[in-house]
Enzyme design. Structure first.
Site, PDB file in Angstrom:
ATOM      1  N   CYS A  49     107.249  54.124  30.851  1.00 51.74           N
ATOM      2  CA  CYS A  49     106.825  52.685  30.029  1.00 51.74           C
ATOM      3  C   CYS A  49     108.068  51.897  29.467  1.00 51.74           C
ATOM      4  O   CYS A  49     108.639  52.439  28.590  1.00 51.74           O
ATOM      5  CB  CYS A  49     106.132  53.395  28.847  1.00 51.74           C
ATOM      6  N   CYS A  53     109.616  53.230  21.981  1.00 52.65           N
ATOM      7  CA  CYS A  53     108.902  54.016  21.186  1.00 52.65           C
ATOM      8  C   CYS A  53     109.795  55.198  20.681  1.00 52.65           C
ATOM      9  O   CYS A  53     109.726  55.871  21.838  1.00 52.65           O
ATOM     10  CB  CYS A  53     107.952  54.766  21.078  1.00 52.65           C
ATOM     11  N   CYS A  56     108.967  59.257  21.823  1.00 49.36           N
ATOM     12  CA  CYS A  56     107.741  58.738  22.744  1.00 49.36           C
ATOM     13  C   CYS A  56     108.259  59.804  24.037  1.00 49.36           C
ATOM     14  O   CYS A  56     109.559  59.209  24.176  1.00 49.36           O
ATOM     15  CB  CYS A  56     107.074  58.129  23.802  1.00 49.36           C
ATOM     16  N   CYS A  93      89.374  60.937  26.657  1.00 49.15           N
ATOM     17  CA  CYS A  93      90.204  59.677  26.483  1.00 49.15           C
ATOM     18  C   CYS A  93      91.339  60.180  27.734  1.00 49.15           C
ATOM     19  O   CYS A  93      91.938  60.965  27.434  1.00 49.15           O
ATOM     20  CB  CYS A  93      91.110  60.022  25.018  1.00 49.15           C
ATOM     21  N   CYS A 125      87.558  57.305  25.598  1.00 45.39           N
ATOM     22  CA  CYS A 125      88.122  56.281  25.401  1.00 45.39           C
ATOM     23  C   CYS A 125      89.087  55.923  26.013  1.00 45.39           C
ATOM     24  O   CYS A 125      89.412  56.835  27.159  1.00 45.39           O
ATOM     25  CB  CYS A 125      88.594  58.080  24.213  1.00 45.39           C
ATOM     26  N   CYS A 185      90.086  53.247  17.261  1.00 48.09           N
ATOM     27  CA  CYS A 185      90.894  54.612  17.101  1.00 48.09           C
ATOM     28  C   CYS A 185      91.805  54.540  16.699  1.00 48.09           C
ATOM     29  O   CYS A 185      92.741  53.382  17.728  1.00 48.09           O
ATOM     30  CB  CYS A 185      90.601  55.665  18.420  1.00 48.09           C
ATOM     31  N   ARG A 257      90.883  62.742  13.343  1.00 47.91           N
ATOM     32  CA  ARG A 257      91.509  63.733  14.048  1.00 47.91           C
ATOM     33  C   ARG A 257      93.039  64.978  13.553  1.00 47.91           C
ATOM     34  O   ARG A 257      93.279  63.634  13.704  1.00 47.91           O
ATOM     35  CB  ARG A 257      91.321  63.351  15.612  1.00 47.91           C
TER      36      ARG A 257
HETATM   37  N1  SAM Z   1     101.071  53.492  25.437  1.00 48.93           N
HETATM   38  C1  SAM Z   1     100.352  53.372  25.192  1.00 48.93           C
HETATM   39  C2  SAM Z   1      99.954  53.040  23.479  1.00 48.93           C
HETATM   40  O1  SAM Z   1     100.910  53.562  22.842  1.00 48.93           O
HETATM   41  O2  SAM Z   1      99.340  53.278  22.787  1.00 48.93           O
HETATM   42  C3  SAM Z   1      98.847  54.988  24.961  1.00 48.93           C
HETATM   43  C4  SAM Z   1      99.527  56.337  24.883  1.00 48.93           C
HETATM   44  S1  SAM Z   1     101.179  56.499  23.140  1.00 48.93           S
HETATM   45  C5  SAM Z   1     101.483  58.070  24.233  1.00 48.93           C
HETATM   46  C6  SAM Z   1      99.133  57.211  22.650  1.00 48.93           C
HETATM   47  C7  SAM Z   1     100.255  57.773  21.060  1.00 48.93           C
HETATM   48  O3  SAM Z   1     100.106  58.806  21.381  1.00 48.93           O
HETATM   49  C8  SAM Z   1     100.796  57.078  20.611  1.00 48.93           C
HETATM   50  O4  SAM Z   1     100.550  55.977  19.970  1.00 48.93           O
HETATM   51  C9  SAM Z   1     101.817  57.960  19.556  1.00 48.93           C
HETATM   52  O5  SAM Z   1     100.714  57.692  18.040  1.00 48.93           O
HETATM   53  C10 SAM Z   1     101.421  59.278  20.234  1.00 48.93           C
HETATM   54  N2  SAM Z   1     102.332  59.749  20.591  1.00 48.93           N
HETATM   55  C11 SAM Z   1     103.555  59.238  21.290  1.00 48.93           C
HETATM   56  N3  SAM Z   1     104.250  60.189  21.290  1.00 48.93           N
HETATM   57  C12 SAM Z   1     104.285  61.461  20.680  1.00 48.93           C
HETATM   58  C13 SAM Z   1     104.718  62.335  19.679  1.00 48.93           C
HETATM   59  N4  SAM Z   1     106.214  62.994  20.987  1.00 48.93           N
HETATM   60  N5  SAM Z   1     104.392  63.206  18.575  1.00 48.93           N
HETATM   61  C14 SAM Z   1     102.844  62.806  18.803  1.00 48.93           C
HETATM   62  N6  SAM Z   1     102.407  61.745  18.858  1.00 48.93           N
HETATM   63  C15 SAM Z   1     103.343  61.100  19.780  1.00 48.93           C
HETATM   64 FE1  SF4 Z   2     104.778  53.656  26.129  1.00 50.32          FE
HETATM   65 FE2  SF4 Z   2     104.638  56.156  25.075  1.00 50.32          FE
HETATM   66 FE3  SF4 Z   2     104.916  53.686  22.987  1.00 50.32          FE
HETATM   67 FE4  SF4 Z   2     102.532  54.185  24.532  1.00 50.32          FE
HETATM   68  S1  SF4 Z   2     103.636  55.648  22.766  1.00 50.32           S
HETATM   69  S2  SF4 Z   2     103.624  52.433  24.294  1.00 50.32           S
HETATM   70  S3  SF4 Z   2     103.723  55.573  26.244  1.00 50.32           S
HETATM   71  S4  SF4 Z   2     106.810  54.639  24.921  1.00 50.32           S
END
Ligand code: SAM
Ligand code: SF4
Ligand code: DTB
Length: 326
Positions: A49, A53, A56, A93, A125, A185, A257
Protein backbone atom coordinates in the site's frame (compact mmCIF):
# COMPACT_ATOMS: atom_id res chain seq x y z
CA UNK A 1 -21.09 21.12 16.91
CA UNK A 2 -23.64 19.28 19.01
CA UNK A 3 -21.21 18.20 21.75
CA UNK A 4 -18.20 20.03 23.17
CA UNK A 5 -14.90 18.34 23.96
CA UNK A 6 -15.46 19.26 27.62
CA UNK A 7 -18.76 17.34 27.70
CA UNK A 8 -17.08 14.27 26.23
CA UNK A 9 -14.12 14.57 28.59
CA UNK A 10 -16.41 14.80 31.61
CA UNK A 11 -18.21 11.59 30.71
CA UNK A 12 -14.96 9.79 29.74
CA UNK A 13 -13.56 10.55 33.21
CA UNK A 14 -16.61 9.57 35.29
CA UNK A 15 -16.03 6.98 38.01
CA UNK A 16 -15.99 3.70 36.06
CA UNK A 17 -19.04 2.41 37.93
CA UNK A 18 -21.11 5.44 36.89
CA UNK A 19 -19.69 5.44 33.38
CA UNK A 20 -20.71 1.81 32.82
CA UNK A 21 -24.10 2.40 34.46
CA UNK A 22 -24.83 5.30 32.09
CA UNK A 23 -23.61 3.31 29.09
CA UNK A 24 -25.83 0.39 30.15
CA UNK A 25 -28.91 2.63 30.43
CA UNK A 26 -28.40 3.83 26.86
CA UNK A 27 -27.47 0.38 25.62
CA UNK A 28 -30.71 -1.13 26.97
CA UNK A 29 -32.80 1.63 25.48
CA UNK A 30 -31.29 1.80 22.00
CA UNK A 31 -29.87 -1.66 21.32
CA UNK A 32 -30.65 -5.33 21.78
CA UNK A 33 -28.59 -5.68 24.99
CA UNK A 34 -27.79 -9.34 24.39
CA UNK A 35 -27.19 -9.06 20.63
CA UNK A 36 -23.68 -9.10 19.18
CA UNK A 37 -23.29 -8.35 15.49
CA UNK A 38 -20.92 -10.88 13.94
CA UNK A 39 -18.79 -9.62 11.05
CA UNK A 40 -16.16 -11.52 9.11
CA UNK A 41 -13.19 -9.81 7.50
CA UNK A 42 -11.45 -10.75 4.30
CA UNK A 43 -8.41 -9.09 2.80
CA UNK A 44 -9.12 -9.09 -0.94
CA UNK A 45 -5.94 -7.20 -1.93
CA UNK A 46 -3.04 -7.41 0.47
CA UNK A 47 0.07 -5.30 1.08
CA UNK A 48 2.17 -2.91 -1.07
CA UNK A 49 0.00 0.00 0.00
CA UNK A 50 1.43 3.42 -0.98
CA UNK A 51 0.11 5.05 2.23
CA UNK A 52 2.48 5.32 5.20
CA UNK A 53 0.13 4.60 8.13
CA UNK A 54 2.59 3.90 10.97
CA UNK A 55 0.44 1.17 12.48
CA UNK A 56 -0.19 -0.84 9.36
CA UNK A 57 1.61 -4.04 8.38
CA UNK A 58 0.40 -3.59 4.78
CA UNK A 59 2.14 -0.29 4.06
CA UNK A 60 4.86 -0.50 1.38
CA UNK A 61 6.87 1.87 3.60
CA UNK A 62 7.43 -0.85 6.22
CA UNK A 63 9.13 -4.21 6.05
CA UNK A 64 6.78 -6.71 7.73
CA UNK A 65 5.72 -10.36 7.47
CA UNK A 66 2.98 -9.46 4.98
CA UNK A 67 3.35 -11.08 1.54
CA UNK A 68 1.74 -8.79 -1.04
CA UNK A 69 -1.12 -10.34 -2.99
CA UNK A 70 -3.00 -9.04 -6.04
CA UNK A 71 -6.75 -8.50 -5.99
CA UNK A 72 -8.41 -11.89 -5.44
CA UNK A 73 -10.96 -13.03 -7.99
CA UNK A 74 -14.62 -13.28 -7.15
CA UNK A 75 -14.79 -17.08 -6.94
CA UNK A 76 -12.02 -17.26 -4.32
CA UNK A 77 -13.69 -14.60 -2.18
CA UNK A 78 -17.09 -16.27 -2.46
CA UNK A 79 -15.72 -19.45 -0.89
CA UNK A 80 -14.80 -17.46 2.23
CA UNK A 81 -18.11 -15.63 2.23
CA UNK A 82 -19.91 -18.99 2.22
CA UNK A 83 -17.87 -20.19 5.20
CA UNK A 84 -18.53 -16.91 7.03
CA UNK A 85 -22.25 -17.29 6.45
CA UNK A 86 -22.23 -20.92 7.58
CA UNK A 87 -20.44 -19.79 10.77
CA UNK A 88 -23.22 -17.34 11.55
CA UNK A 89 -21.79 -14.02 10.31
CA UNK A 90 -24.38 -11.49 9.13
CA UNK A 91 -21.88 -9.09 7.60
CA UNK A 92 -18.95 -9.75 5.28
CA UNK A 93 -16.32 -6.99 5.20
CA UNK A 94 -13.80 -6.87 2.39
CA UNK A 95 -10.64 -4.78 2.75
CA UNK A 96 -8.11 -3.71 0.14
CA UNK A 97 -4.71 -2.11 0.72
CA UNK A 98 -5.26 0.71 -1.75
CA UNK A 99 -4.84 4.46 -1.44
CA UNK A 100 -7.84 4.80 -3.72
CA UNK A 101 -10.00 2.52 -5.80
CA UNK A 102 -8.37 1.76 -9.15
CA UNK A 103 -10.85 2.32 -12.00
CA UNK A 104 -11.21 -0.25 -14.78
CA UNK A 105 -10.93 -4.02 -14.53
CA UNK A 106 -10.10 -4.10 -10.81
CA UNK A 107 -13.03 -1.96 -9.71
CA UNK A 108 -15.34 -3.92 -12.05
CA UNK A 109 -14.20 -7.11 -10.38
CA UNK A 110 -14.86 -5.66 -6.92
CA UNK A 111 -18.35 -4.60 -8.04
CA UNK A 112 -19.03 -8.12 -9.31
CA UNK A 113 -17.84 -9.61 -6.00
CA UNK A 114 -19.99 -7.18 -4.01
CA UNK A 115 -23.07 -8.16 -5.97
CA UNK A 116 -22.42 -11.91 -5.61
CA UNK A 117 -21.82 -11.65 -1.84
CA UNK A 118 -24.93 -9.56 -1.32
CA UNK A 119 -26.95 -12.10 -3.34
CA UNK A 120 -25.91 -14.68 -0.73
CA UNK A 121 -27.91 -12.69 1.83
CA UNK A 122 -24.94 -11.21 3.64
CA UNK A 123 -24.61 -7.50 4.41
CA UNK A 124 -21.64 -6.29 2.43
CA UNK A 125 -19.11 -3.82 3.81
CA UNK A 126 -16.08 -2.68 1.83
CA UNK A 127 -13.01 -0.65 2.72
CA UNK A 128 -10.95 0.28 -0.31
CA UNK A 129 -9.37 3.64 0.56
CA UNK A 130 -10.38 7.05 -0.80
CA UNK A 131 -13.64 7.04 -2.72
CA UNK A 132 -15.31 9.53 -5.10
CA UNK A 133 -19.05 10.00 -4.96
CA UNK A 134 -19.76 8.22 -8.26
CA UNK A 135 -17.68 5.24 -7.11
CA UNK A 136 -19.67 5.11 -3.88
CA UNK A 137 -22.88 5.13 -5.93
CA UNK A 138 -21.63 2.24 -8.06
CA UNK A 139 -20.77 0.22 -4.95
CA UNK A 140 -24.22 0.91 -3.52
CA UNK A 141 -25.89 -0.07 -6.82
CA UNK A 142 -23.89 -3.31 -6.86
CA UNK A 143 -25.33 -4.24 -3.45
CA UNK A 144 -22.90 -2.88 -0.84
CA UNK A 145 -24.57 -1.68 2.36
CA UNK A 146 -21.64 -0.16 4.24
CA UNK A 147 -18.30 1.57 3.64
CA UNK A 148 -15.56 1.53 6.29
CA UNK A 149 -13.18 4.47 6.44
CA UNK A 150 -11.59 5.21 9.80
CA UNK A 151 -10.54 8.57 11.22
CA UNK A 152 -8.15 6.55 13.42
CA UNK A 153 -7.29 9.27 15.98
CA UNK A 154 -7.73 12.98 16.73
CA UNK A 155 -7.09 15.61 14.05
CA UNK A 156 -4.10 16.80 16.09
CA UNK A 157 -2.43 13.38 16.41
CA UNK A 158 -3.19 12.32 12.82
CA UNK A 159 -0.08 13.88 11.26
CA UNK A 160 2.14 11.93 13.69
CA UNK A 161 0.68 8.69 12.34
CA UNK A 162 0.06 9.27 8.61
CA UNK A 163 1.68 11.80 6.28
CA UNK A 164 0.41 10.65 2.88
CA UNK A 165 -3.14 11.95 3.39
CA UNK A 166 -5.01 14.39 5.60
CA UNK A 167 -7.85 14.23 8.08
CA UNK A 168 -9.93 16.28 5.64
CA UNK A 169 -9.31 13.72 2.86
CA UNK A 170 -10.84 11.11 5.19
CA UNK A 171 -13.83 13.33 6.02
CA UNK A 172 -14.41 13.95 2.30
CA UNK A 173 -14.61 10.24 1.49
CA UNK A 174 -16.99 9.74 4.41
CA UNK A 175 -19.18 12.52 3.02
CA UNK A 176 -19.15 10.89 -0.46
CA UNK A 177 -20.18 7.59 1.12
CA UNK A 178 -23.12 9.28 2.86
CA UNK A 179 -24.23 11.08 -0.29
CA UNK A 180 -24.41 7.73 -2.08
CA UNK A 181 -26.72 6.37 0.63
CA UNK A 182 -24.26 3.81 1.96
CA UNK A 183 -24.01 3.29 5.71
CA UNK A 184 -20.92 4.83 7.27
CA UNK A 185 -18.57 2.72 9.38
CA UNK A 186 -15.86 4.87 10.91
CA UNK A 187 -13.83 4.67 14.07
CA UNK A 188 -10.26 4.51 15.21
CA UNK A 189 -7.36 2.85 16.93
CA UNK A 190 -6.30 3.25 20.55
CA UNK A 191 -2.73 2.64 21.66
CA UNK A 192 -1.01 4.69 18.94
CA UNK A 193 0.89 6.68 21.56
CA UNK A 194 -1.94 9.22 21.71
CA UNK A 195 -2.82 11.25 24.78
CA UNK A 196 -6.17 11.09 26.55
CA UNK A 197 -7.12 14.34 24.79
CA UNK A 198 -6.63 12.61 21.44
CA UNK A 199 -9.01 9.80 22.42
CA UNK A 200 -11.50 12.44 23.44
CA UNK A 201 -10.79 14.35 20.21
CA UNK A 202 -11.58 11.25 18.15
CA UNK A 203 -14.82 10.57 20.05
CA UNK A 204 -15.74 14.24 19.66
CA UNK A 205 -15.28 14.08 15.86
CA UNK A 206 -17.30 10.88 15.55
CA UNK A 207 -20.14 12.00 17.86
CA UNK A 208 -20.54 15.31 16.05
CA UNK A 209 -20.99 13.77 12.61
CA UNK A 210 -24.40 14.43 11.17
CA UNK A 211 -25.82 11.90 10.93
CA UNK A 212 -23.69 9.92 13.34
CA UNK A 213 -21.83 6.88 11.97
CA UNK A 214 -23.90 3.71 11.67
CA UNK A 215 -21.03 1.74 13.10
CA UNK A 216 -17.93 2.68 15.05
CA UNK A 217 -15.04 0.20 15.09
CA UNK A 218 -12.72 0.72 18.05
CA UNK A 219 -9.44 -1.06 17.40
CA UNK A 220 -6.61 -1.67 19.85
CA UNK A 221 -3.28 -1.33 18.07
CA UNK A 222 -1.83 -4.69 17.08
CA UNK A 223 1.86 -3.78 17.18
CA UNK A 224 3.47 -5.53 14.21
CA UNK A 225 7.22 -6.08 13.88
CA UNK A 226 8.68 -3.90 11.15
CA UNK A 227 6.17 -1.07 11.58
CA UNK A 228 7.28 2.18 13.26
CA UNK A 229 4.91 1.35 16.14
CA UNK A 230 6.33 -2.15 16.72
CA UNK A 231 7.41 -1.35 20.29
CA UNK A 232 4.25 0.42 21.33
CA UNK A 233 2.83 -0.87 24.60
CA UNK A 234 -0.64 -2.45 24.38
CA UNK A 235 -3.38 0.03 25.28
CA UNK A 236 -4.47 0.11 28.92
CA UNK A 237 -7.62 -1.99 29.17
CA UNK A 238 -9.53 0.44 31.38
CA UNK A 239 -8.78 3.35 29.03
CA UNK A 240 -10.08 1.16 26.22
CA UNK A 241 -13.28 0.38 28.14
CA UNK A 242 -13.75 4.08 28.91
CA UNK A 243 -13.55 4.89 25.20
CA UNK A 244 -16.14 2.20 24.36
CA UNK A 245 -18.54 3.41 27.07
CA UNK A 246 -18.15 7.04 25.96
CA UNK A 247 -18.83 6.04 22.34
CA UNK A 248 -21.98 4.19 23.46
CA UNK A 249 -23.24 7.16 25.50
CA UNK A 250 -22.70 9.79 22.80
CA UNK A 251 -23.70 7.55 19.85
CA UNK A 252 -26.67 5.58 21.20
CA UNK A 253 -27.84 4.20 17.86
CA UNK A 254 -24.45 3.25 16.45
CA UNK A 255 -23.10 -0.26 16.49
CA UNK A 256 -19.89 -0.08 18.54
CA UNK A 257 -17.45 -2.74 17.39
CA UNK A 258 -14.77 -4.24 19.60
CA UNK A 259 -12.37 -4.64 16.66
CA UNK A 260 -8.64 -5.44 16.32
CA UNK A 261 -6.63 -6.43 19.38
CA UNK A 262 -8.90 -9.06 20.94
CA UNK A 263 -6.21 -11.76 20.90
CA UNK A 264 -4.27 -9.62 23.39
CA UNK A 265 -7.32 -9.10 25.62
CA UNK A 266 -8.51 -11.41 28.38
CA UNK A 267 -12.10 -12.69 28.36
CA UNK A 268 -12.70 -10.36 31.28
CA UNK A 269 -11.55 -7.27 29.36
CA UNK A 270 -13.73 -8.22 26.43
CA UNK A 271 -16.64 -8.75 28.82
CA UNK A 272 -16.09 -5.28 30.27
CA UNK A 273 -16.25 -3.93 26.71
CA UNK A 274 -19.63 -5.65 26.20
CA UNK A 275 -20.81 -4.20 29.54
CA UNK A 276 -19.64 -0.79 28.34
CA UNK A 277 -21.84 -1.08 25.25
CA UNK A 278 -19.80 -2.81 22.55
CA UNK A 279 -22.16 -4.90 20.41
CA UNK A 280 -20.15 -6.19 17.50
CA UNK A 281 -16.99 -8.21 16.89
CA UNK A 282 -15.01 -9.58 13.98
CA UNK A 283 -15.42 -13.34 13.95
CA UNK A 284 -12.93 -15.72 12.33
CA UNK A 285 -9.32 -16.57 13.08
CA UNK A 286 -7.86 -13.75 10.97
CA UNK A 287 -8.50 -10.01 10.74
CA UNK A 288 -6.97 -8.72 7.47
CA UNK A 289 -3.43 -9.99 8.01
CA UNK A 290 -3.10 -10.53 11.79
CA UNK A 291 -4.66 -13.18 14.05
CA UNK A 292 -8.08 -12.94 15.70
CA UNK A 293 -9.54 -15.30 18.36
CA UNK A 294 -10.81 -18.69 17.11
CA UNK A 295 -14.54 -18.79 16.33
CA UNK A 296 -14.96 -21.65 18.82
CA UNK A 297 -13.53 -19.54 21.63
CA UNK A 298 -15.78 -16.63 20.70
CA UNK A 299 -18.82 -18.89 20.57
CA UNK A 300 -17.91 -20.30 24.00
CA UNK A 301 -17.50 -16.81 25.47
CA UNK A 302 -20.82 -15.65 24.03
CA UNK A 303 -22.53 -18.73 25.44
CA UNK A 304 -21.01 -18.13 28.87
CA UNK A 305 -22.23 -14.53 28.80
CA UNK A 306 -25.67 -15.44 27.44
CA UNK A 307 -25.21 -13.30 24.33
CA UNK A 308 -26.51 -14.17 20.88
CA UNK A 309 -25.82 -13.09 17.28
CA UNK A 310 -27.54 -9.79 16.56
CA UNK A 311 -30.37 -10.10 14.07
CA UNK A 312 -29.97 -7.10 11.67
CA UNK A 313 -33.75 -6.79 11.25
CA UNK A 314 -34.37 -6.80 15.01
CA UNK A 315 -31.64 -4.18 15.46
CA UNK A 316 -33.34 -1.92 12.89
CA UNK A 317 -36.70 -2.29 14.67
CA UNK A 318 -35.19 -1.37 18.06
CA UNK A 319 -33.53 1.70 16.51
CA UNK A 320 -36.82 2.83 14.99
CA UNK A 321 -38.66 2.41 18.29
CA UNK A 322 -35.99 4.32 20.20
CA UNK A 323 -36.00 7.05 17.58
CA UNK A 324 -39.76 7.43 17.81
CA UNK A 325 -39.52 7.82 21.59
CA UNK A 326 -36.96 10.68 21.41
N1 SAM B 1 -6.71 0.78 3.12
C1 SAM B 1 -7.99 1.10 3.61
C2 SAM B 1 -7.96 2.22 4.62
O1 SAM B 1 -6.93 2.43 5.24
O2 SAM B 1 -8.98 2.86 4.78
C3 SAM B 1 -8.71 -0.10 4.20
C4 SAM B 1 -7.97 -1.13 4.98
S1 SAM B 1 -7.21 -0.59 6.49
C5 SAM B 1 -6.19 -1.94 6.92
C6 SAM B 1 -8.55 -0.58 7.67
C7 SAM B 1 -8.28 -0.11 9.06
O3 SAM B 1 -7.60 -1.10 9.79
C8 SAM B 1 -7.42 1.11 9.25
O4 SAM B 1 -8.12 2.28 9.04
C9 SAM B 1 -7.00 0.99 10.71
O5 SAM B 1 -7.91 1.68 11.53
C10 SAM B 1 -7.08 -0.52 10.97
N2 SAM B 1 -5.76 -1.09 11.23
C11 SAM B 1 -4.76 -1.29 10.35
N3 SAM B 1 -3.67 -1.83 10.93
C12 SAM B 1 -3.98 -1.97 12.24
C13 SAM B 1 -3.26 -2.46 13.37
N4 SAM B 1 -2.00 -2.88 13.28
N5 SAM B 1 -3.89 -2.48 14.56
C14 SAM B 1 -5.17 -2.03 14.68
N6 SAM B 1 -5.89 -1.56 13.64
C15 SAM B 1 -5.30 -1.52 12.43
FE1 SF4 C 1 -2.83 1.27 3.35
FE2 SF4 C 1 -2.81 0.09 5.70
FE3 SF4 C 1 -3.01 2.71 5.57
FE4 SF4 C 1 -5.09 1.17 4.78
S1 SF4 C 1 -4.28 1.35 6.84
S2 SF4 C 1 -4.23 2.96 3.74
S3 SF4 C 1 -3.95 -0.59 3.94
S4 SF4 C 1 -1.24 1.48 4.89
C1 DTB D 1 -11.42 -1.78 11.27
O1 DTB D 1 -11.65 -0.74 11.92
N1 DTB D 1 -10.66 -2.77 11.67
C2 DTB D 1 -10.56 -3.80 10.67
C3 DTB D 1 -11.56 -3.30 9.59
N2 DTB D 1 -11.92 -2.01 10.08
C4 DTB D 1 -11.19 -3.28 8.17
C5 DTB D 1 -9.16 -4.03 10.21
C6 DTB D 1 -8.22 -4.36 11.36
C7 DTB D 1 -6.88 -4.66 10.77
C8 DTB D 1 -5.89 -5.11 11.81
C9 DTB D 1 -4.56 -5.37 11.22
C10 DTB D 1 -4.52 -6.46 10.20
O2 DTB D 1 -5.03 -7.58 10.44
O3 DTB D 1 -3.92 -6.25 9.13
Amino acid sequence: MKFTKEEIEKVYNLPLTTLIFKAQEIHHKFQDPAGIQLCTLKSIKTGSCPEDCKYCPQSAHHNTFVEPERLLNTQVILRDALVAKANGASRFCMGAAWKCVPEGKQFDSVLNTVSEVSNMGLEVCVTLGTLKEDQAVRLKDAGASVYNHNLDTSREHYKNIITTRTYDDRLETISNVRKAGLEVCTGGILGLGEKEEDRIGLLWQLSNMEPQPDSVPINALVAVEGTPLENQEFVDSIEFVRAIATARIFMPKSIVRLSAGRTEMSEETQTLCFLAGANSIFMGDKLLTTPNPESNDDAALMKKLGLHPLDPQKAREIHELAEASL
